[in-house]
Scaffold this motif. Sequence first.
Motif, PDB file in Angstrom:
ATOM      1  N   THR A 348     -66.738  51.087 -22.245  1.00  0.00           N
ATOM      2  CA  THR A 348     -66.526  50.980 -23.693  1.00  0.00           C
ATOM      3  C   THR A 348     -67.129  52.165 -24.425  1.00  0.00           C
ATOM      4  OG1 THR A 348     -66.531  48.565 -23.560  1.00  0.00           O
ATOM      5  CG2 THR A 348     -66.938  49.562 -25.721  1.00  0.00           C
ATOM      6  N   ARG A 349     -68.336  52.536 -24.020  1.00  0.00           N
ATOM      7  CA  ARG A 349     -69.004  53.649 -24.690  1.00  0.00           C
ATOM      8  C   ARG A 349     -68.269  54.960 -24.457  1.00  0.00           C
ATOM      9  NH1 ARG A 349     -73.163  53.518 -22.041  1.00  0.00           N
ATOM     10  NH2 ARG A 349     -74.583  52.350 -23.396  1.00  0.00           N
ATOM     11  N   ASP A 350     -67.758  55.130 -23.220  1.00  0.00           N
ATOM     12  CA  ASP A 350     -67.170  56.413 -22.848  1.00  0.00           C
ATOM     13  C   ASP A 350     -65.650  56.434 -22.956  1.00  0.00           C
ATOM     14  OD1 ASP A 350     -69.654  57.495 -22.276  1.00  0.00           O
ATOM     15  OD2 ASP A 350     -69.642  56.767 -20.210  1.00  0.00           O
ATOM     16  N   SER A 351     -65.088  55.609 -23.808  1.00  0.00           N
ATOM     17  CA  SER A 351     -63.623  55.523 -23.900  1.00  0.00           C
ATOM     18  C   SER A 351     -62.989  56.847 -24.322  1.00  0.00           C
ATOM     19  CB  SER A 351     -63.227  54.424 -24.885  1.00  0.00           C
ATOM     20  OG  SER A 351     -63.771  54.689 -26.175  1.00  0.00           O
ATOM     21  N   SER A 352     -63.733  57.687 -25.046  1.00  0.00           N
ATOM     22  CA  SER A 352     -63.167  58.967 -25.480  1.00  0.00           C
ATOM     23  C   SER A 352     -63.723  60.138 -24.673  1.00  0.00           C
ATOM     24  CB  SER A 352     -63.468  59.202 -26.972  1.00  0.00           C
ATOM     25  OG  SER A 352     -64.866  59.240 -27.204  1.00  0.00           O
ATOM     26  N   TYR A 353     -64.531  59.835 -23.639  1.00  0.00           N
ATOM     27  CA  TYR A 353     -65.123  60.885 -22.810  1.00  0.00           C
ATOM     28  C   TYR A 353     -64.174  61.199 -21.667  1.00  0.00           C
ATOM     29  CZ  TYR A 353     -68.755  63.288 -20.076  1.00  0.00           C
ATOM     30  OH  TYR A 353     -69.496  64.213 -19.376  1.00  0.00           O
ATOM     31  N   LEU A 354     -63.788  62.472 -21.510  1.00  0.00           N
ATOM     32  CA  LEU A 354     -62.727  62.832 -20.584  1.00  0.00           C
ATOM     33  C   LEU A 354     -63.228  63.205 -19.195  1.00  0.00           C
ATOM     34  CD1 LEU A 354     -60.432  64.935 -22.965  1.00  0.00           C
ATOM     35  CD2 LEU A 354     -60.356  62.481 -22.443  1.00  0.00           C
ATOM     36  N   ALA A 355     -64.524  63.522 -19.037  1.00  0.00           N
ATOM     37  CA  ALA A 355     -65.038  63.885 -17.714  1.00  0.00           C
ATOM     38  C   ALA A 355     -65.253  62.629 -16.873  1.00  0.00           C
ATOM     39  CB  ALA A 355     -66.351  64.657 -17.853  1.00  0.00           C
ATOM     40  N   ALA A 356     -65.424  62.828 -15.585  1.00  0.00           N
ATOM     41  CA  ALA A 356     -65.640  61.701 -14.681  1.00  0.00           C
ATOM     42  C   ALA A 356     -66.987  61.039 -14.955  1.00  0.00           C
ATOM     43  CB  ALA A 356     -65.586  62.185 -13.236  1.00  0.00           C
ATOM     44  N   THR A 357     -67.025  59.729 -14.820  1.00  0.00           N
ATOM     45  CA  THR A 357     -68.268  58.977 -14.955  1.00  0.00           C
ATOM     46  C   THR A 357     -68.497  58.185 -13.667  1.00  0.00           C
ATOM     47  OG1 THR A 357     -67.091  57.129 -15.989  1.00  0.00           O
ATOM     48  CG2 THR A 357     -68.090  58.770 -17.460  1.00  0.00           C
ATOM     49  N   PRO A 358     -69.741  57.862 -13.363  1.00  0.00           N
ATOM     50  CA  PRO A 358     -70.011  57.189 -12.094  1.00  0.00           C
ATOM     51  C   PRO A 358     -69.535  55.745 -12.074  1.00  0.00           C
ATOM     52  CG  PRO A 358     -72.009  57.336 -13.405  1.00  0.00           C
ATOM     53  CD  PRO A 358     -70.974  58.144 -14.121  1.00  0.00           C
ATOM     54  N   GLN A 359     -69.115  55.308 -10.914  1.00  0.00           N
ATOM     55  CA  GLN A 359     -68.789  53.905 -10.731  1.00  0.00           C
ATOM     56  C   GLN A 359     -70.080  53.142 -10.474  1.00  0.00           C
ATOM     57  OE1 GLN A 359     -65.870  53.118  -7.729  1.00  0.00           O
ATOM     58  NE2 GLN A 359     -66.058  50.889  -7.902  1.00  0.00           N
ATOM     59  N   ILE A 360     -70.162  51.929 -11.001  1.00  0.00           N
ATOM     60  CA  ILE A 360     -71.353  51.109 -10.819  1.00  0.00           C
ATOM     61  C   ILE A 360     -71.061  50.050  -9.768  1.00  0.00           C
ATOM     62  CG2 ILE A 360     -73.034  49.604 -11.932  1.00  0.00           C
ATOM     63  CD1 ILE A 360     -72.535  51.098 -14.530  1.00  0.00           C
ATOM     64  N   HIS A 361     -71.829  50.066  -8.694  1.00  0.00           N
ATOM     65  CA  HIS A 361     -71.629  49.176  -7.561  1.00  0.00           C
ATOM     66  C   HIS A 361     -72.714  48.112  -7.514  1.00  0.00           C
ATOM     67  CE1 HIS A 361     -68.766  51.895  -5.373  1.00  0.00           C
ATOM     68  NE2 HIS A 361     -69.423  52.822  -6.043  1.00  0.00           N
ATOM     69  N   ALA A 362     -72.401  46.980  -6.921  1.00  0.00           N
ATOM     70  CA  ALA A 362     -73.404  45.971  -6.584  1.00  0.00           C
ATOM     71  C   ALA A 362     -73.761  46.138  -5.116  1.00  0.00           C
ATOM     72  CB  ALA A 362     -72.869  44.564  -6.829  1.00  0.00           C
ATOM     73  N   SER A 363     -75.029  45.999  -4.806  1.00  0.00           N
ATOM     74  CA  SER A 363     -75.484  46.115  -3.425  1.00  0.00           C
ATOM     75  C   SER A 363     -74.836  45.055  -2.545  1.00  0.00           C
ATOM     76  CB  SER A 363     -77.006  45.954  -3.369  1.00  0.00           C
ATOM     77  OG  SER A 363     -77.457  45.842  -2.042  1.00  0.00           O
ATOM     78  N   THR A 364     -74.612  45.420  -1.293  1.00  0.00           N
ATOM     79  CA  THR A 364     -74.140  44.448  -0.302  1.00  0.00           C
ATOM     80  C   THR A 364     -75.256  44.057   0.668  1.00  0.00           C
ATOM     81  OG1 THR A 364     -73.374  46.220   1.159  1.00  0.00           O
ATOM     82  CG2 THR A 364     -71.779  45.308  -0.404  1.00  0.00           C
ATOM     83  N   ILE A 365     -76.438  44.684   0.539  1.00  0.00           N
ATOM     84  CA  ILE A 365     -77.554  44.364   1.442  1.00  0.00           C
ATOM     85  C   ILE A 365     -78.727  43.716   0.725  1.00  0.00           C
ATOM     86  CG2 ILE A 365     -76.968  46.033   3.218  1.00  0.00           C
ATOM     87  CD1 ILE A 365     -78.937  47.983   1.992  1.00  0.00           C
ATOM     88  N   GLY A 366     -78.727  43.757  -0.603  1.00  0.00           N
ATOM     89  CA  GLY A 366     -79.692  43.001  -1.396  1.00  0.00           C
ATOM     90  C   GLY A 366     -81.135  43.221  -1.021  1.00  0.00           C
ATOM     91  N   SER A 367     -81.852  42.112  -0.779  1.00  0.00           N
ATOM     92  CA  SER A 367     -83.292  42.174  -0.555  1.00  0.00           C
ATOM     93  C   SER A 367     -83.660  42.980   0.678  1.00  0.00           C
ATOM     94  CB  SER A 367     -83.859  40.763  -0.435  1.00  0.00           C
ATOM     95  OG  SER A 367     -83.316  40.093   0.686  1.00  0.00           O
ATOM     96  N   ALA A 368     -82.756  43.124   1.629  1.00  0.00           N
ATOM     97  CA  ALA A 368     -83.046  43.881   2.847  1.00  0.00           C
ATOM     98  C   ALA A 368     -83.110  45.383   2.593  1.00  0.00           C
ATOM     99  CB  ALA A 368     -81.995  43.588   3.914  1.00  0.00           C
ATOM    100  N   ALA A 369     -82.682  45.848   1.421  1.00  0.00           N
ATOM    101  CA  ALA A 369     -82.600  47.280   1.169  1.00  0.00           C
ATOM    102  C   ALA A 369     -83.950  47.967   1.333  1.00  0.00           C
ATOM    103  CB  ALA A 369     -82.040  47.537  -0.229  1.00  0.00           C
ATOM    104  N   VAL A 370     -85.022  47.341   0.890  1.00  0.00           N
ATOM    105  CA  VAL A 370     -86.334  47.986   0.932  1.00  0.00           C
ATOM    106  C   VAL A 370     -86.765  48.265   2.364  1.00  0.00           C
ATOM    107  CG1 VAL A 370     -88.792  47.657   0.484  1.00  0.00           C
ATOM    108  CG2 VAL A 370     -87.128  47.134  -1.295  1.00  0.00           C
ATOM    109  N   VAL A 371     -86.714  47.259   3.219  1.00  0.00           N
ATOM    110  CA  VAL A 371     -87.216  47.442   4.586  1.00  0.00           C
ATOM    111  C   VAL A 371     -86.241  48.268   5.431  1.00  0.00           C
ATOM    112  CG1 VAL A 371     -86.274  45.286   5.528  1.00  0.00           C
ATOM    113  CG2 VAL A 371     -88.410  46.244   6.466  1.00  0.00           C
ATOM    114  N   ILE A 372     -84.932  48.155   5.174  1.00  0.00           N
ATOM    115  CA  ILE A 372     -83.966  49.012   5.870  1.00  0.00           C
ATOM    116  C   ILE A 372     -84.188  50.468   5.472  1.00  0.00           C
ATOM    117  CG2 ILE A 372     -81.527  49.622   6.068  1.00  0.00           C
ATOM    118  CD1 ILE A 372     -80.870  46.646   5.873  1.00  0.00           C
ATOM    119  N   GLY A 373     -84.410  50.709   4.192  1.00  0.00           N
ATOM    120  CA  GLY A 373     -84.681  52.071   3.737  1.00  0.00           C
ATOM    121  C   GLY A 373     -85.946  52.638   4.350  1.00  0.00           C
ATOM    122  N   ALA A 374     -86.968  51.802   4.494  1.00  0.00           N
ATOM    123  CA  ALA A 374     -88.197  52.255   5.151  1.00  0.00           C
ATOM    124  C   ALA A 374     -87.903  52.690   6.577  1.00  0.00           C
ATOM    125  CB  ALA A 374     -89.237  51.139   5.128  1.00  0.00           C
TER     126      ALA A 374
END
Length: 387
Positions: A348-374
């Motif tokens: 909504t905010r970027d409706s007139s912005y012509l450059a690419a904007t990032p897609q917002i994703h939801a995690s698929t690993i959730g709480s495990a992300a911290v220990v997997i990243g470690a």
Amino acid sequence: MTSHAMISGHRSALRPQLLLSEPQKRILWHLRTAGPTSRVQLAEAMGMNGATMTRVTQQVATLGLVEELAGNANAGRGRPMIPLAICGQGGWSAGATLHPGWLEIVIVDFAGTPLLRDSIPFTETDPKLFARMLDTRLRALVAQHGFMRGKFLGLGVAVAGYALNDDRNRRKMVDWLAPWNDVPLDEILGDALGMPVWVENDGTAAALAEYYQPRILGAYRSVLVFFLGHGVGAGLIAERDLFPGEHRNAGEVGRLFPGHGPRPSGIDLMRTLREAGVDISSLSDIDHLLESHADVIEAWADRVAAQLEQAVLSGIVWLDPGAVVISGALPQPILQGLAARLEAINATRDSSYLAATPQIHASTIGSAAVVIGAALAPIHAITAIRV
């Protein structure tokens, strides 16, 4: 040296046990991001001649880091059309993090695939006792699952605290981990465990795990990750590497949400549910309340999305990431709802912005992300291309 010997032996310098050349790293990164690729395609992508590519791929194959997949049986000299892929058996690393009342461990292979996730009750807050318990548990897991046949690459420990004096190994921790404050964690943990140790903030660790997910790694060079757990944290991958910041505290977004007010965190959702009359004592209980208390959770998500809006927008305009990931120790439907709300606000905010904007994703690993990243921290330190 076998992994068992690494765990039981004297600690060597806290550096990767496997040192790779830049051409070797470039090939490994291409295979991680693009998937199985033939030597001909690799040479074209890397700008190398065929002889150089053959020599370097032989080197990483000898180290057990890549493997040949079934391909063109009629391939000629050098078998150029047989695709190469990252070999999970090239090594393994462990990750650990401490929660109130329990210790969590993950072991991943060189491809970044979690091999097992383990948790045991643990209530001590002394880092030396933590290290001893972790050493005991890792010995048991190594013996039980036969990891001694692989190469041990190191241990990552994710902590809930920010760096002091530009030193990632000395931190100011959350209140319940006060004994960990401003002590040399790499020395304490490394001496007790006899292995190379990487210490990362939990938000940074979560960012690394989210970036290594196939749908993210192959698509983006830079990613901003928000992790909603007991608190709220974040981490940034910039040009396929962790961005620590000048003082090693990039992603300390919790400072935007003082503790005396409502925060976009799992603990805050638990408080909200208690105020609605729910007897809840753990974040894991929220999953069972998604239907019975949908109205409370939806109202909370509306408020949290509004809170996160400026933090997400600031990250987008300053850093220009390819994607934003909403991660955390919350049920996936809640993470998906937050991502959808933030995506709608952004559109909504970027409706007139012509450059690419990032897609917002939801995690698929959730709480495990911290220990997997470690667990991924040692592998990333060994293979990441520094630019």
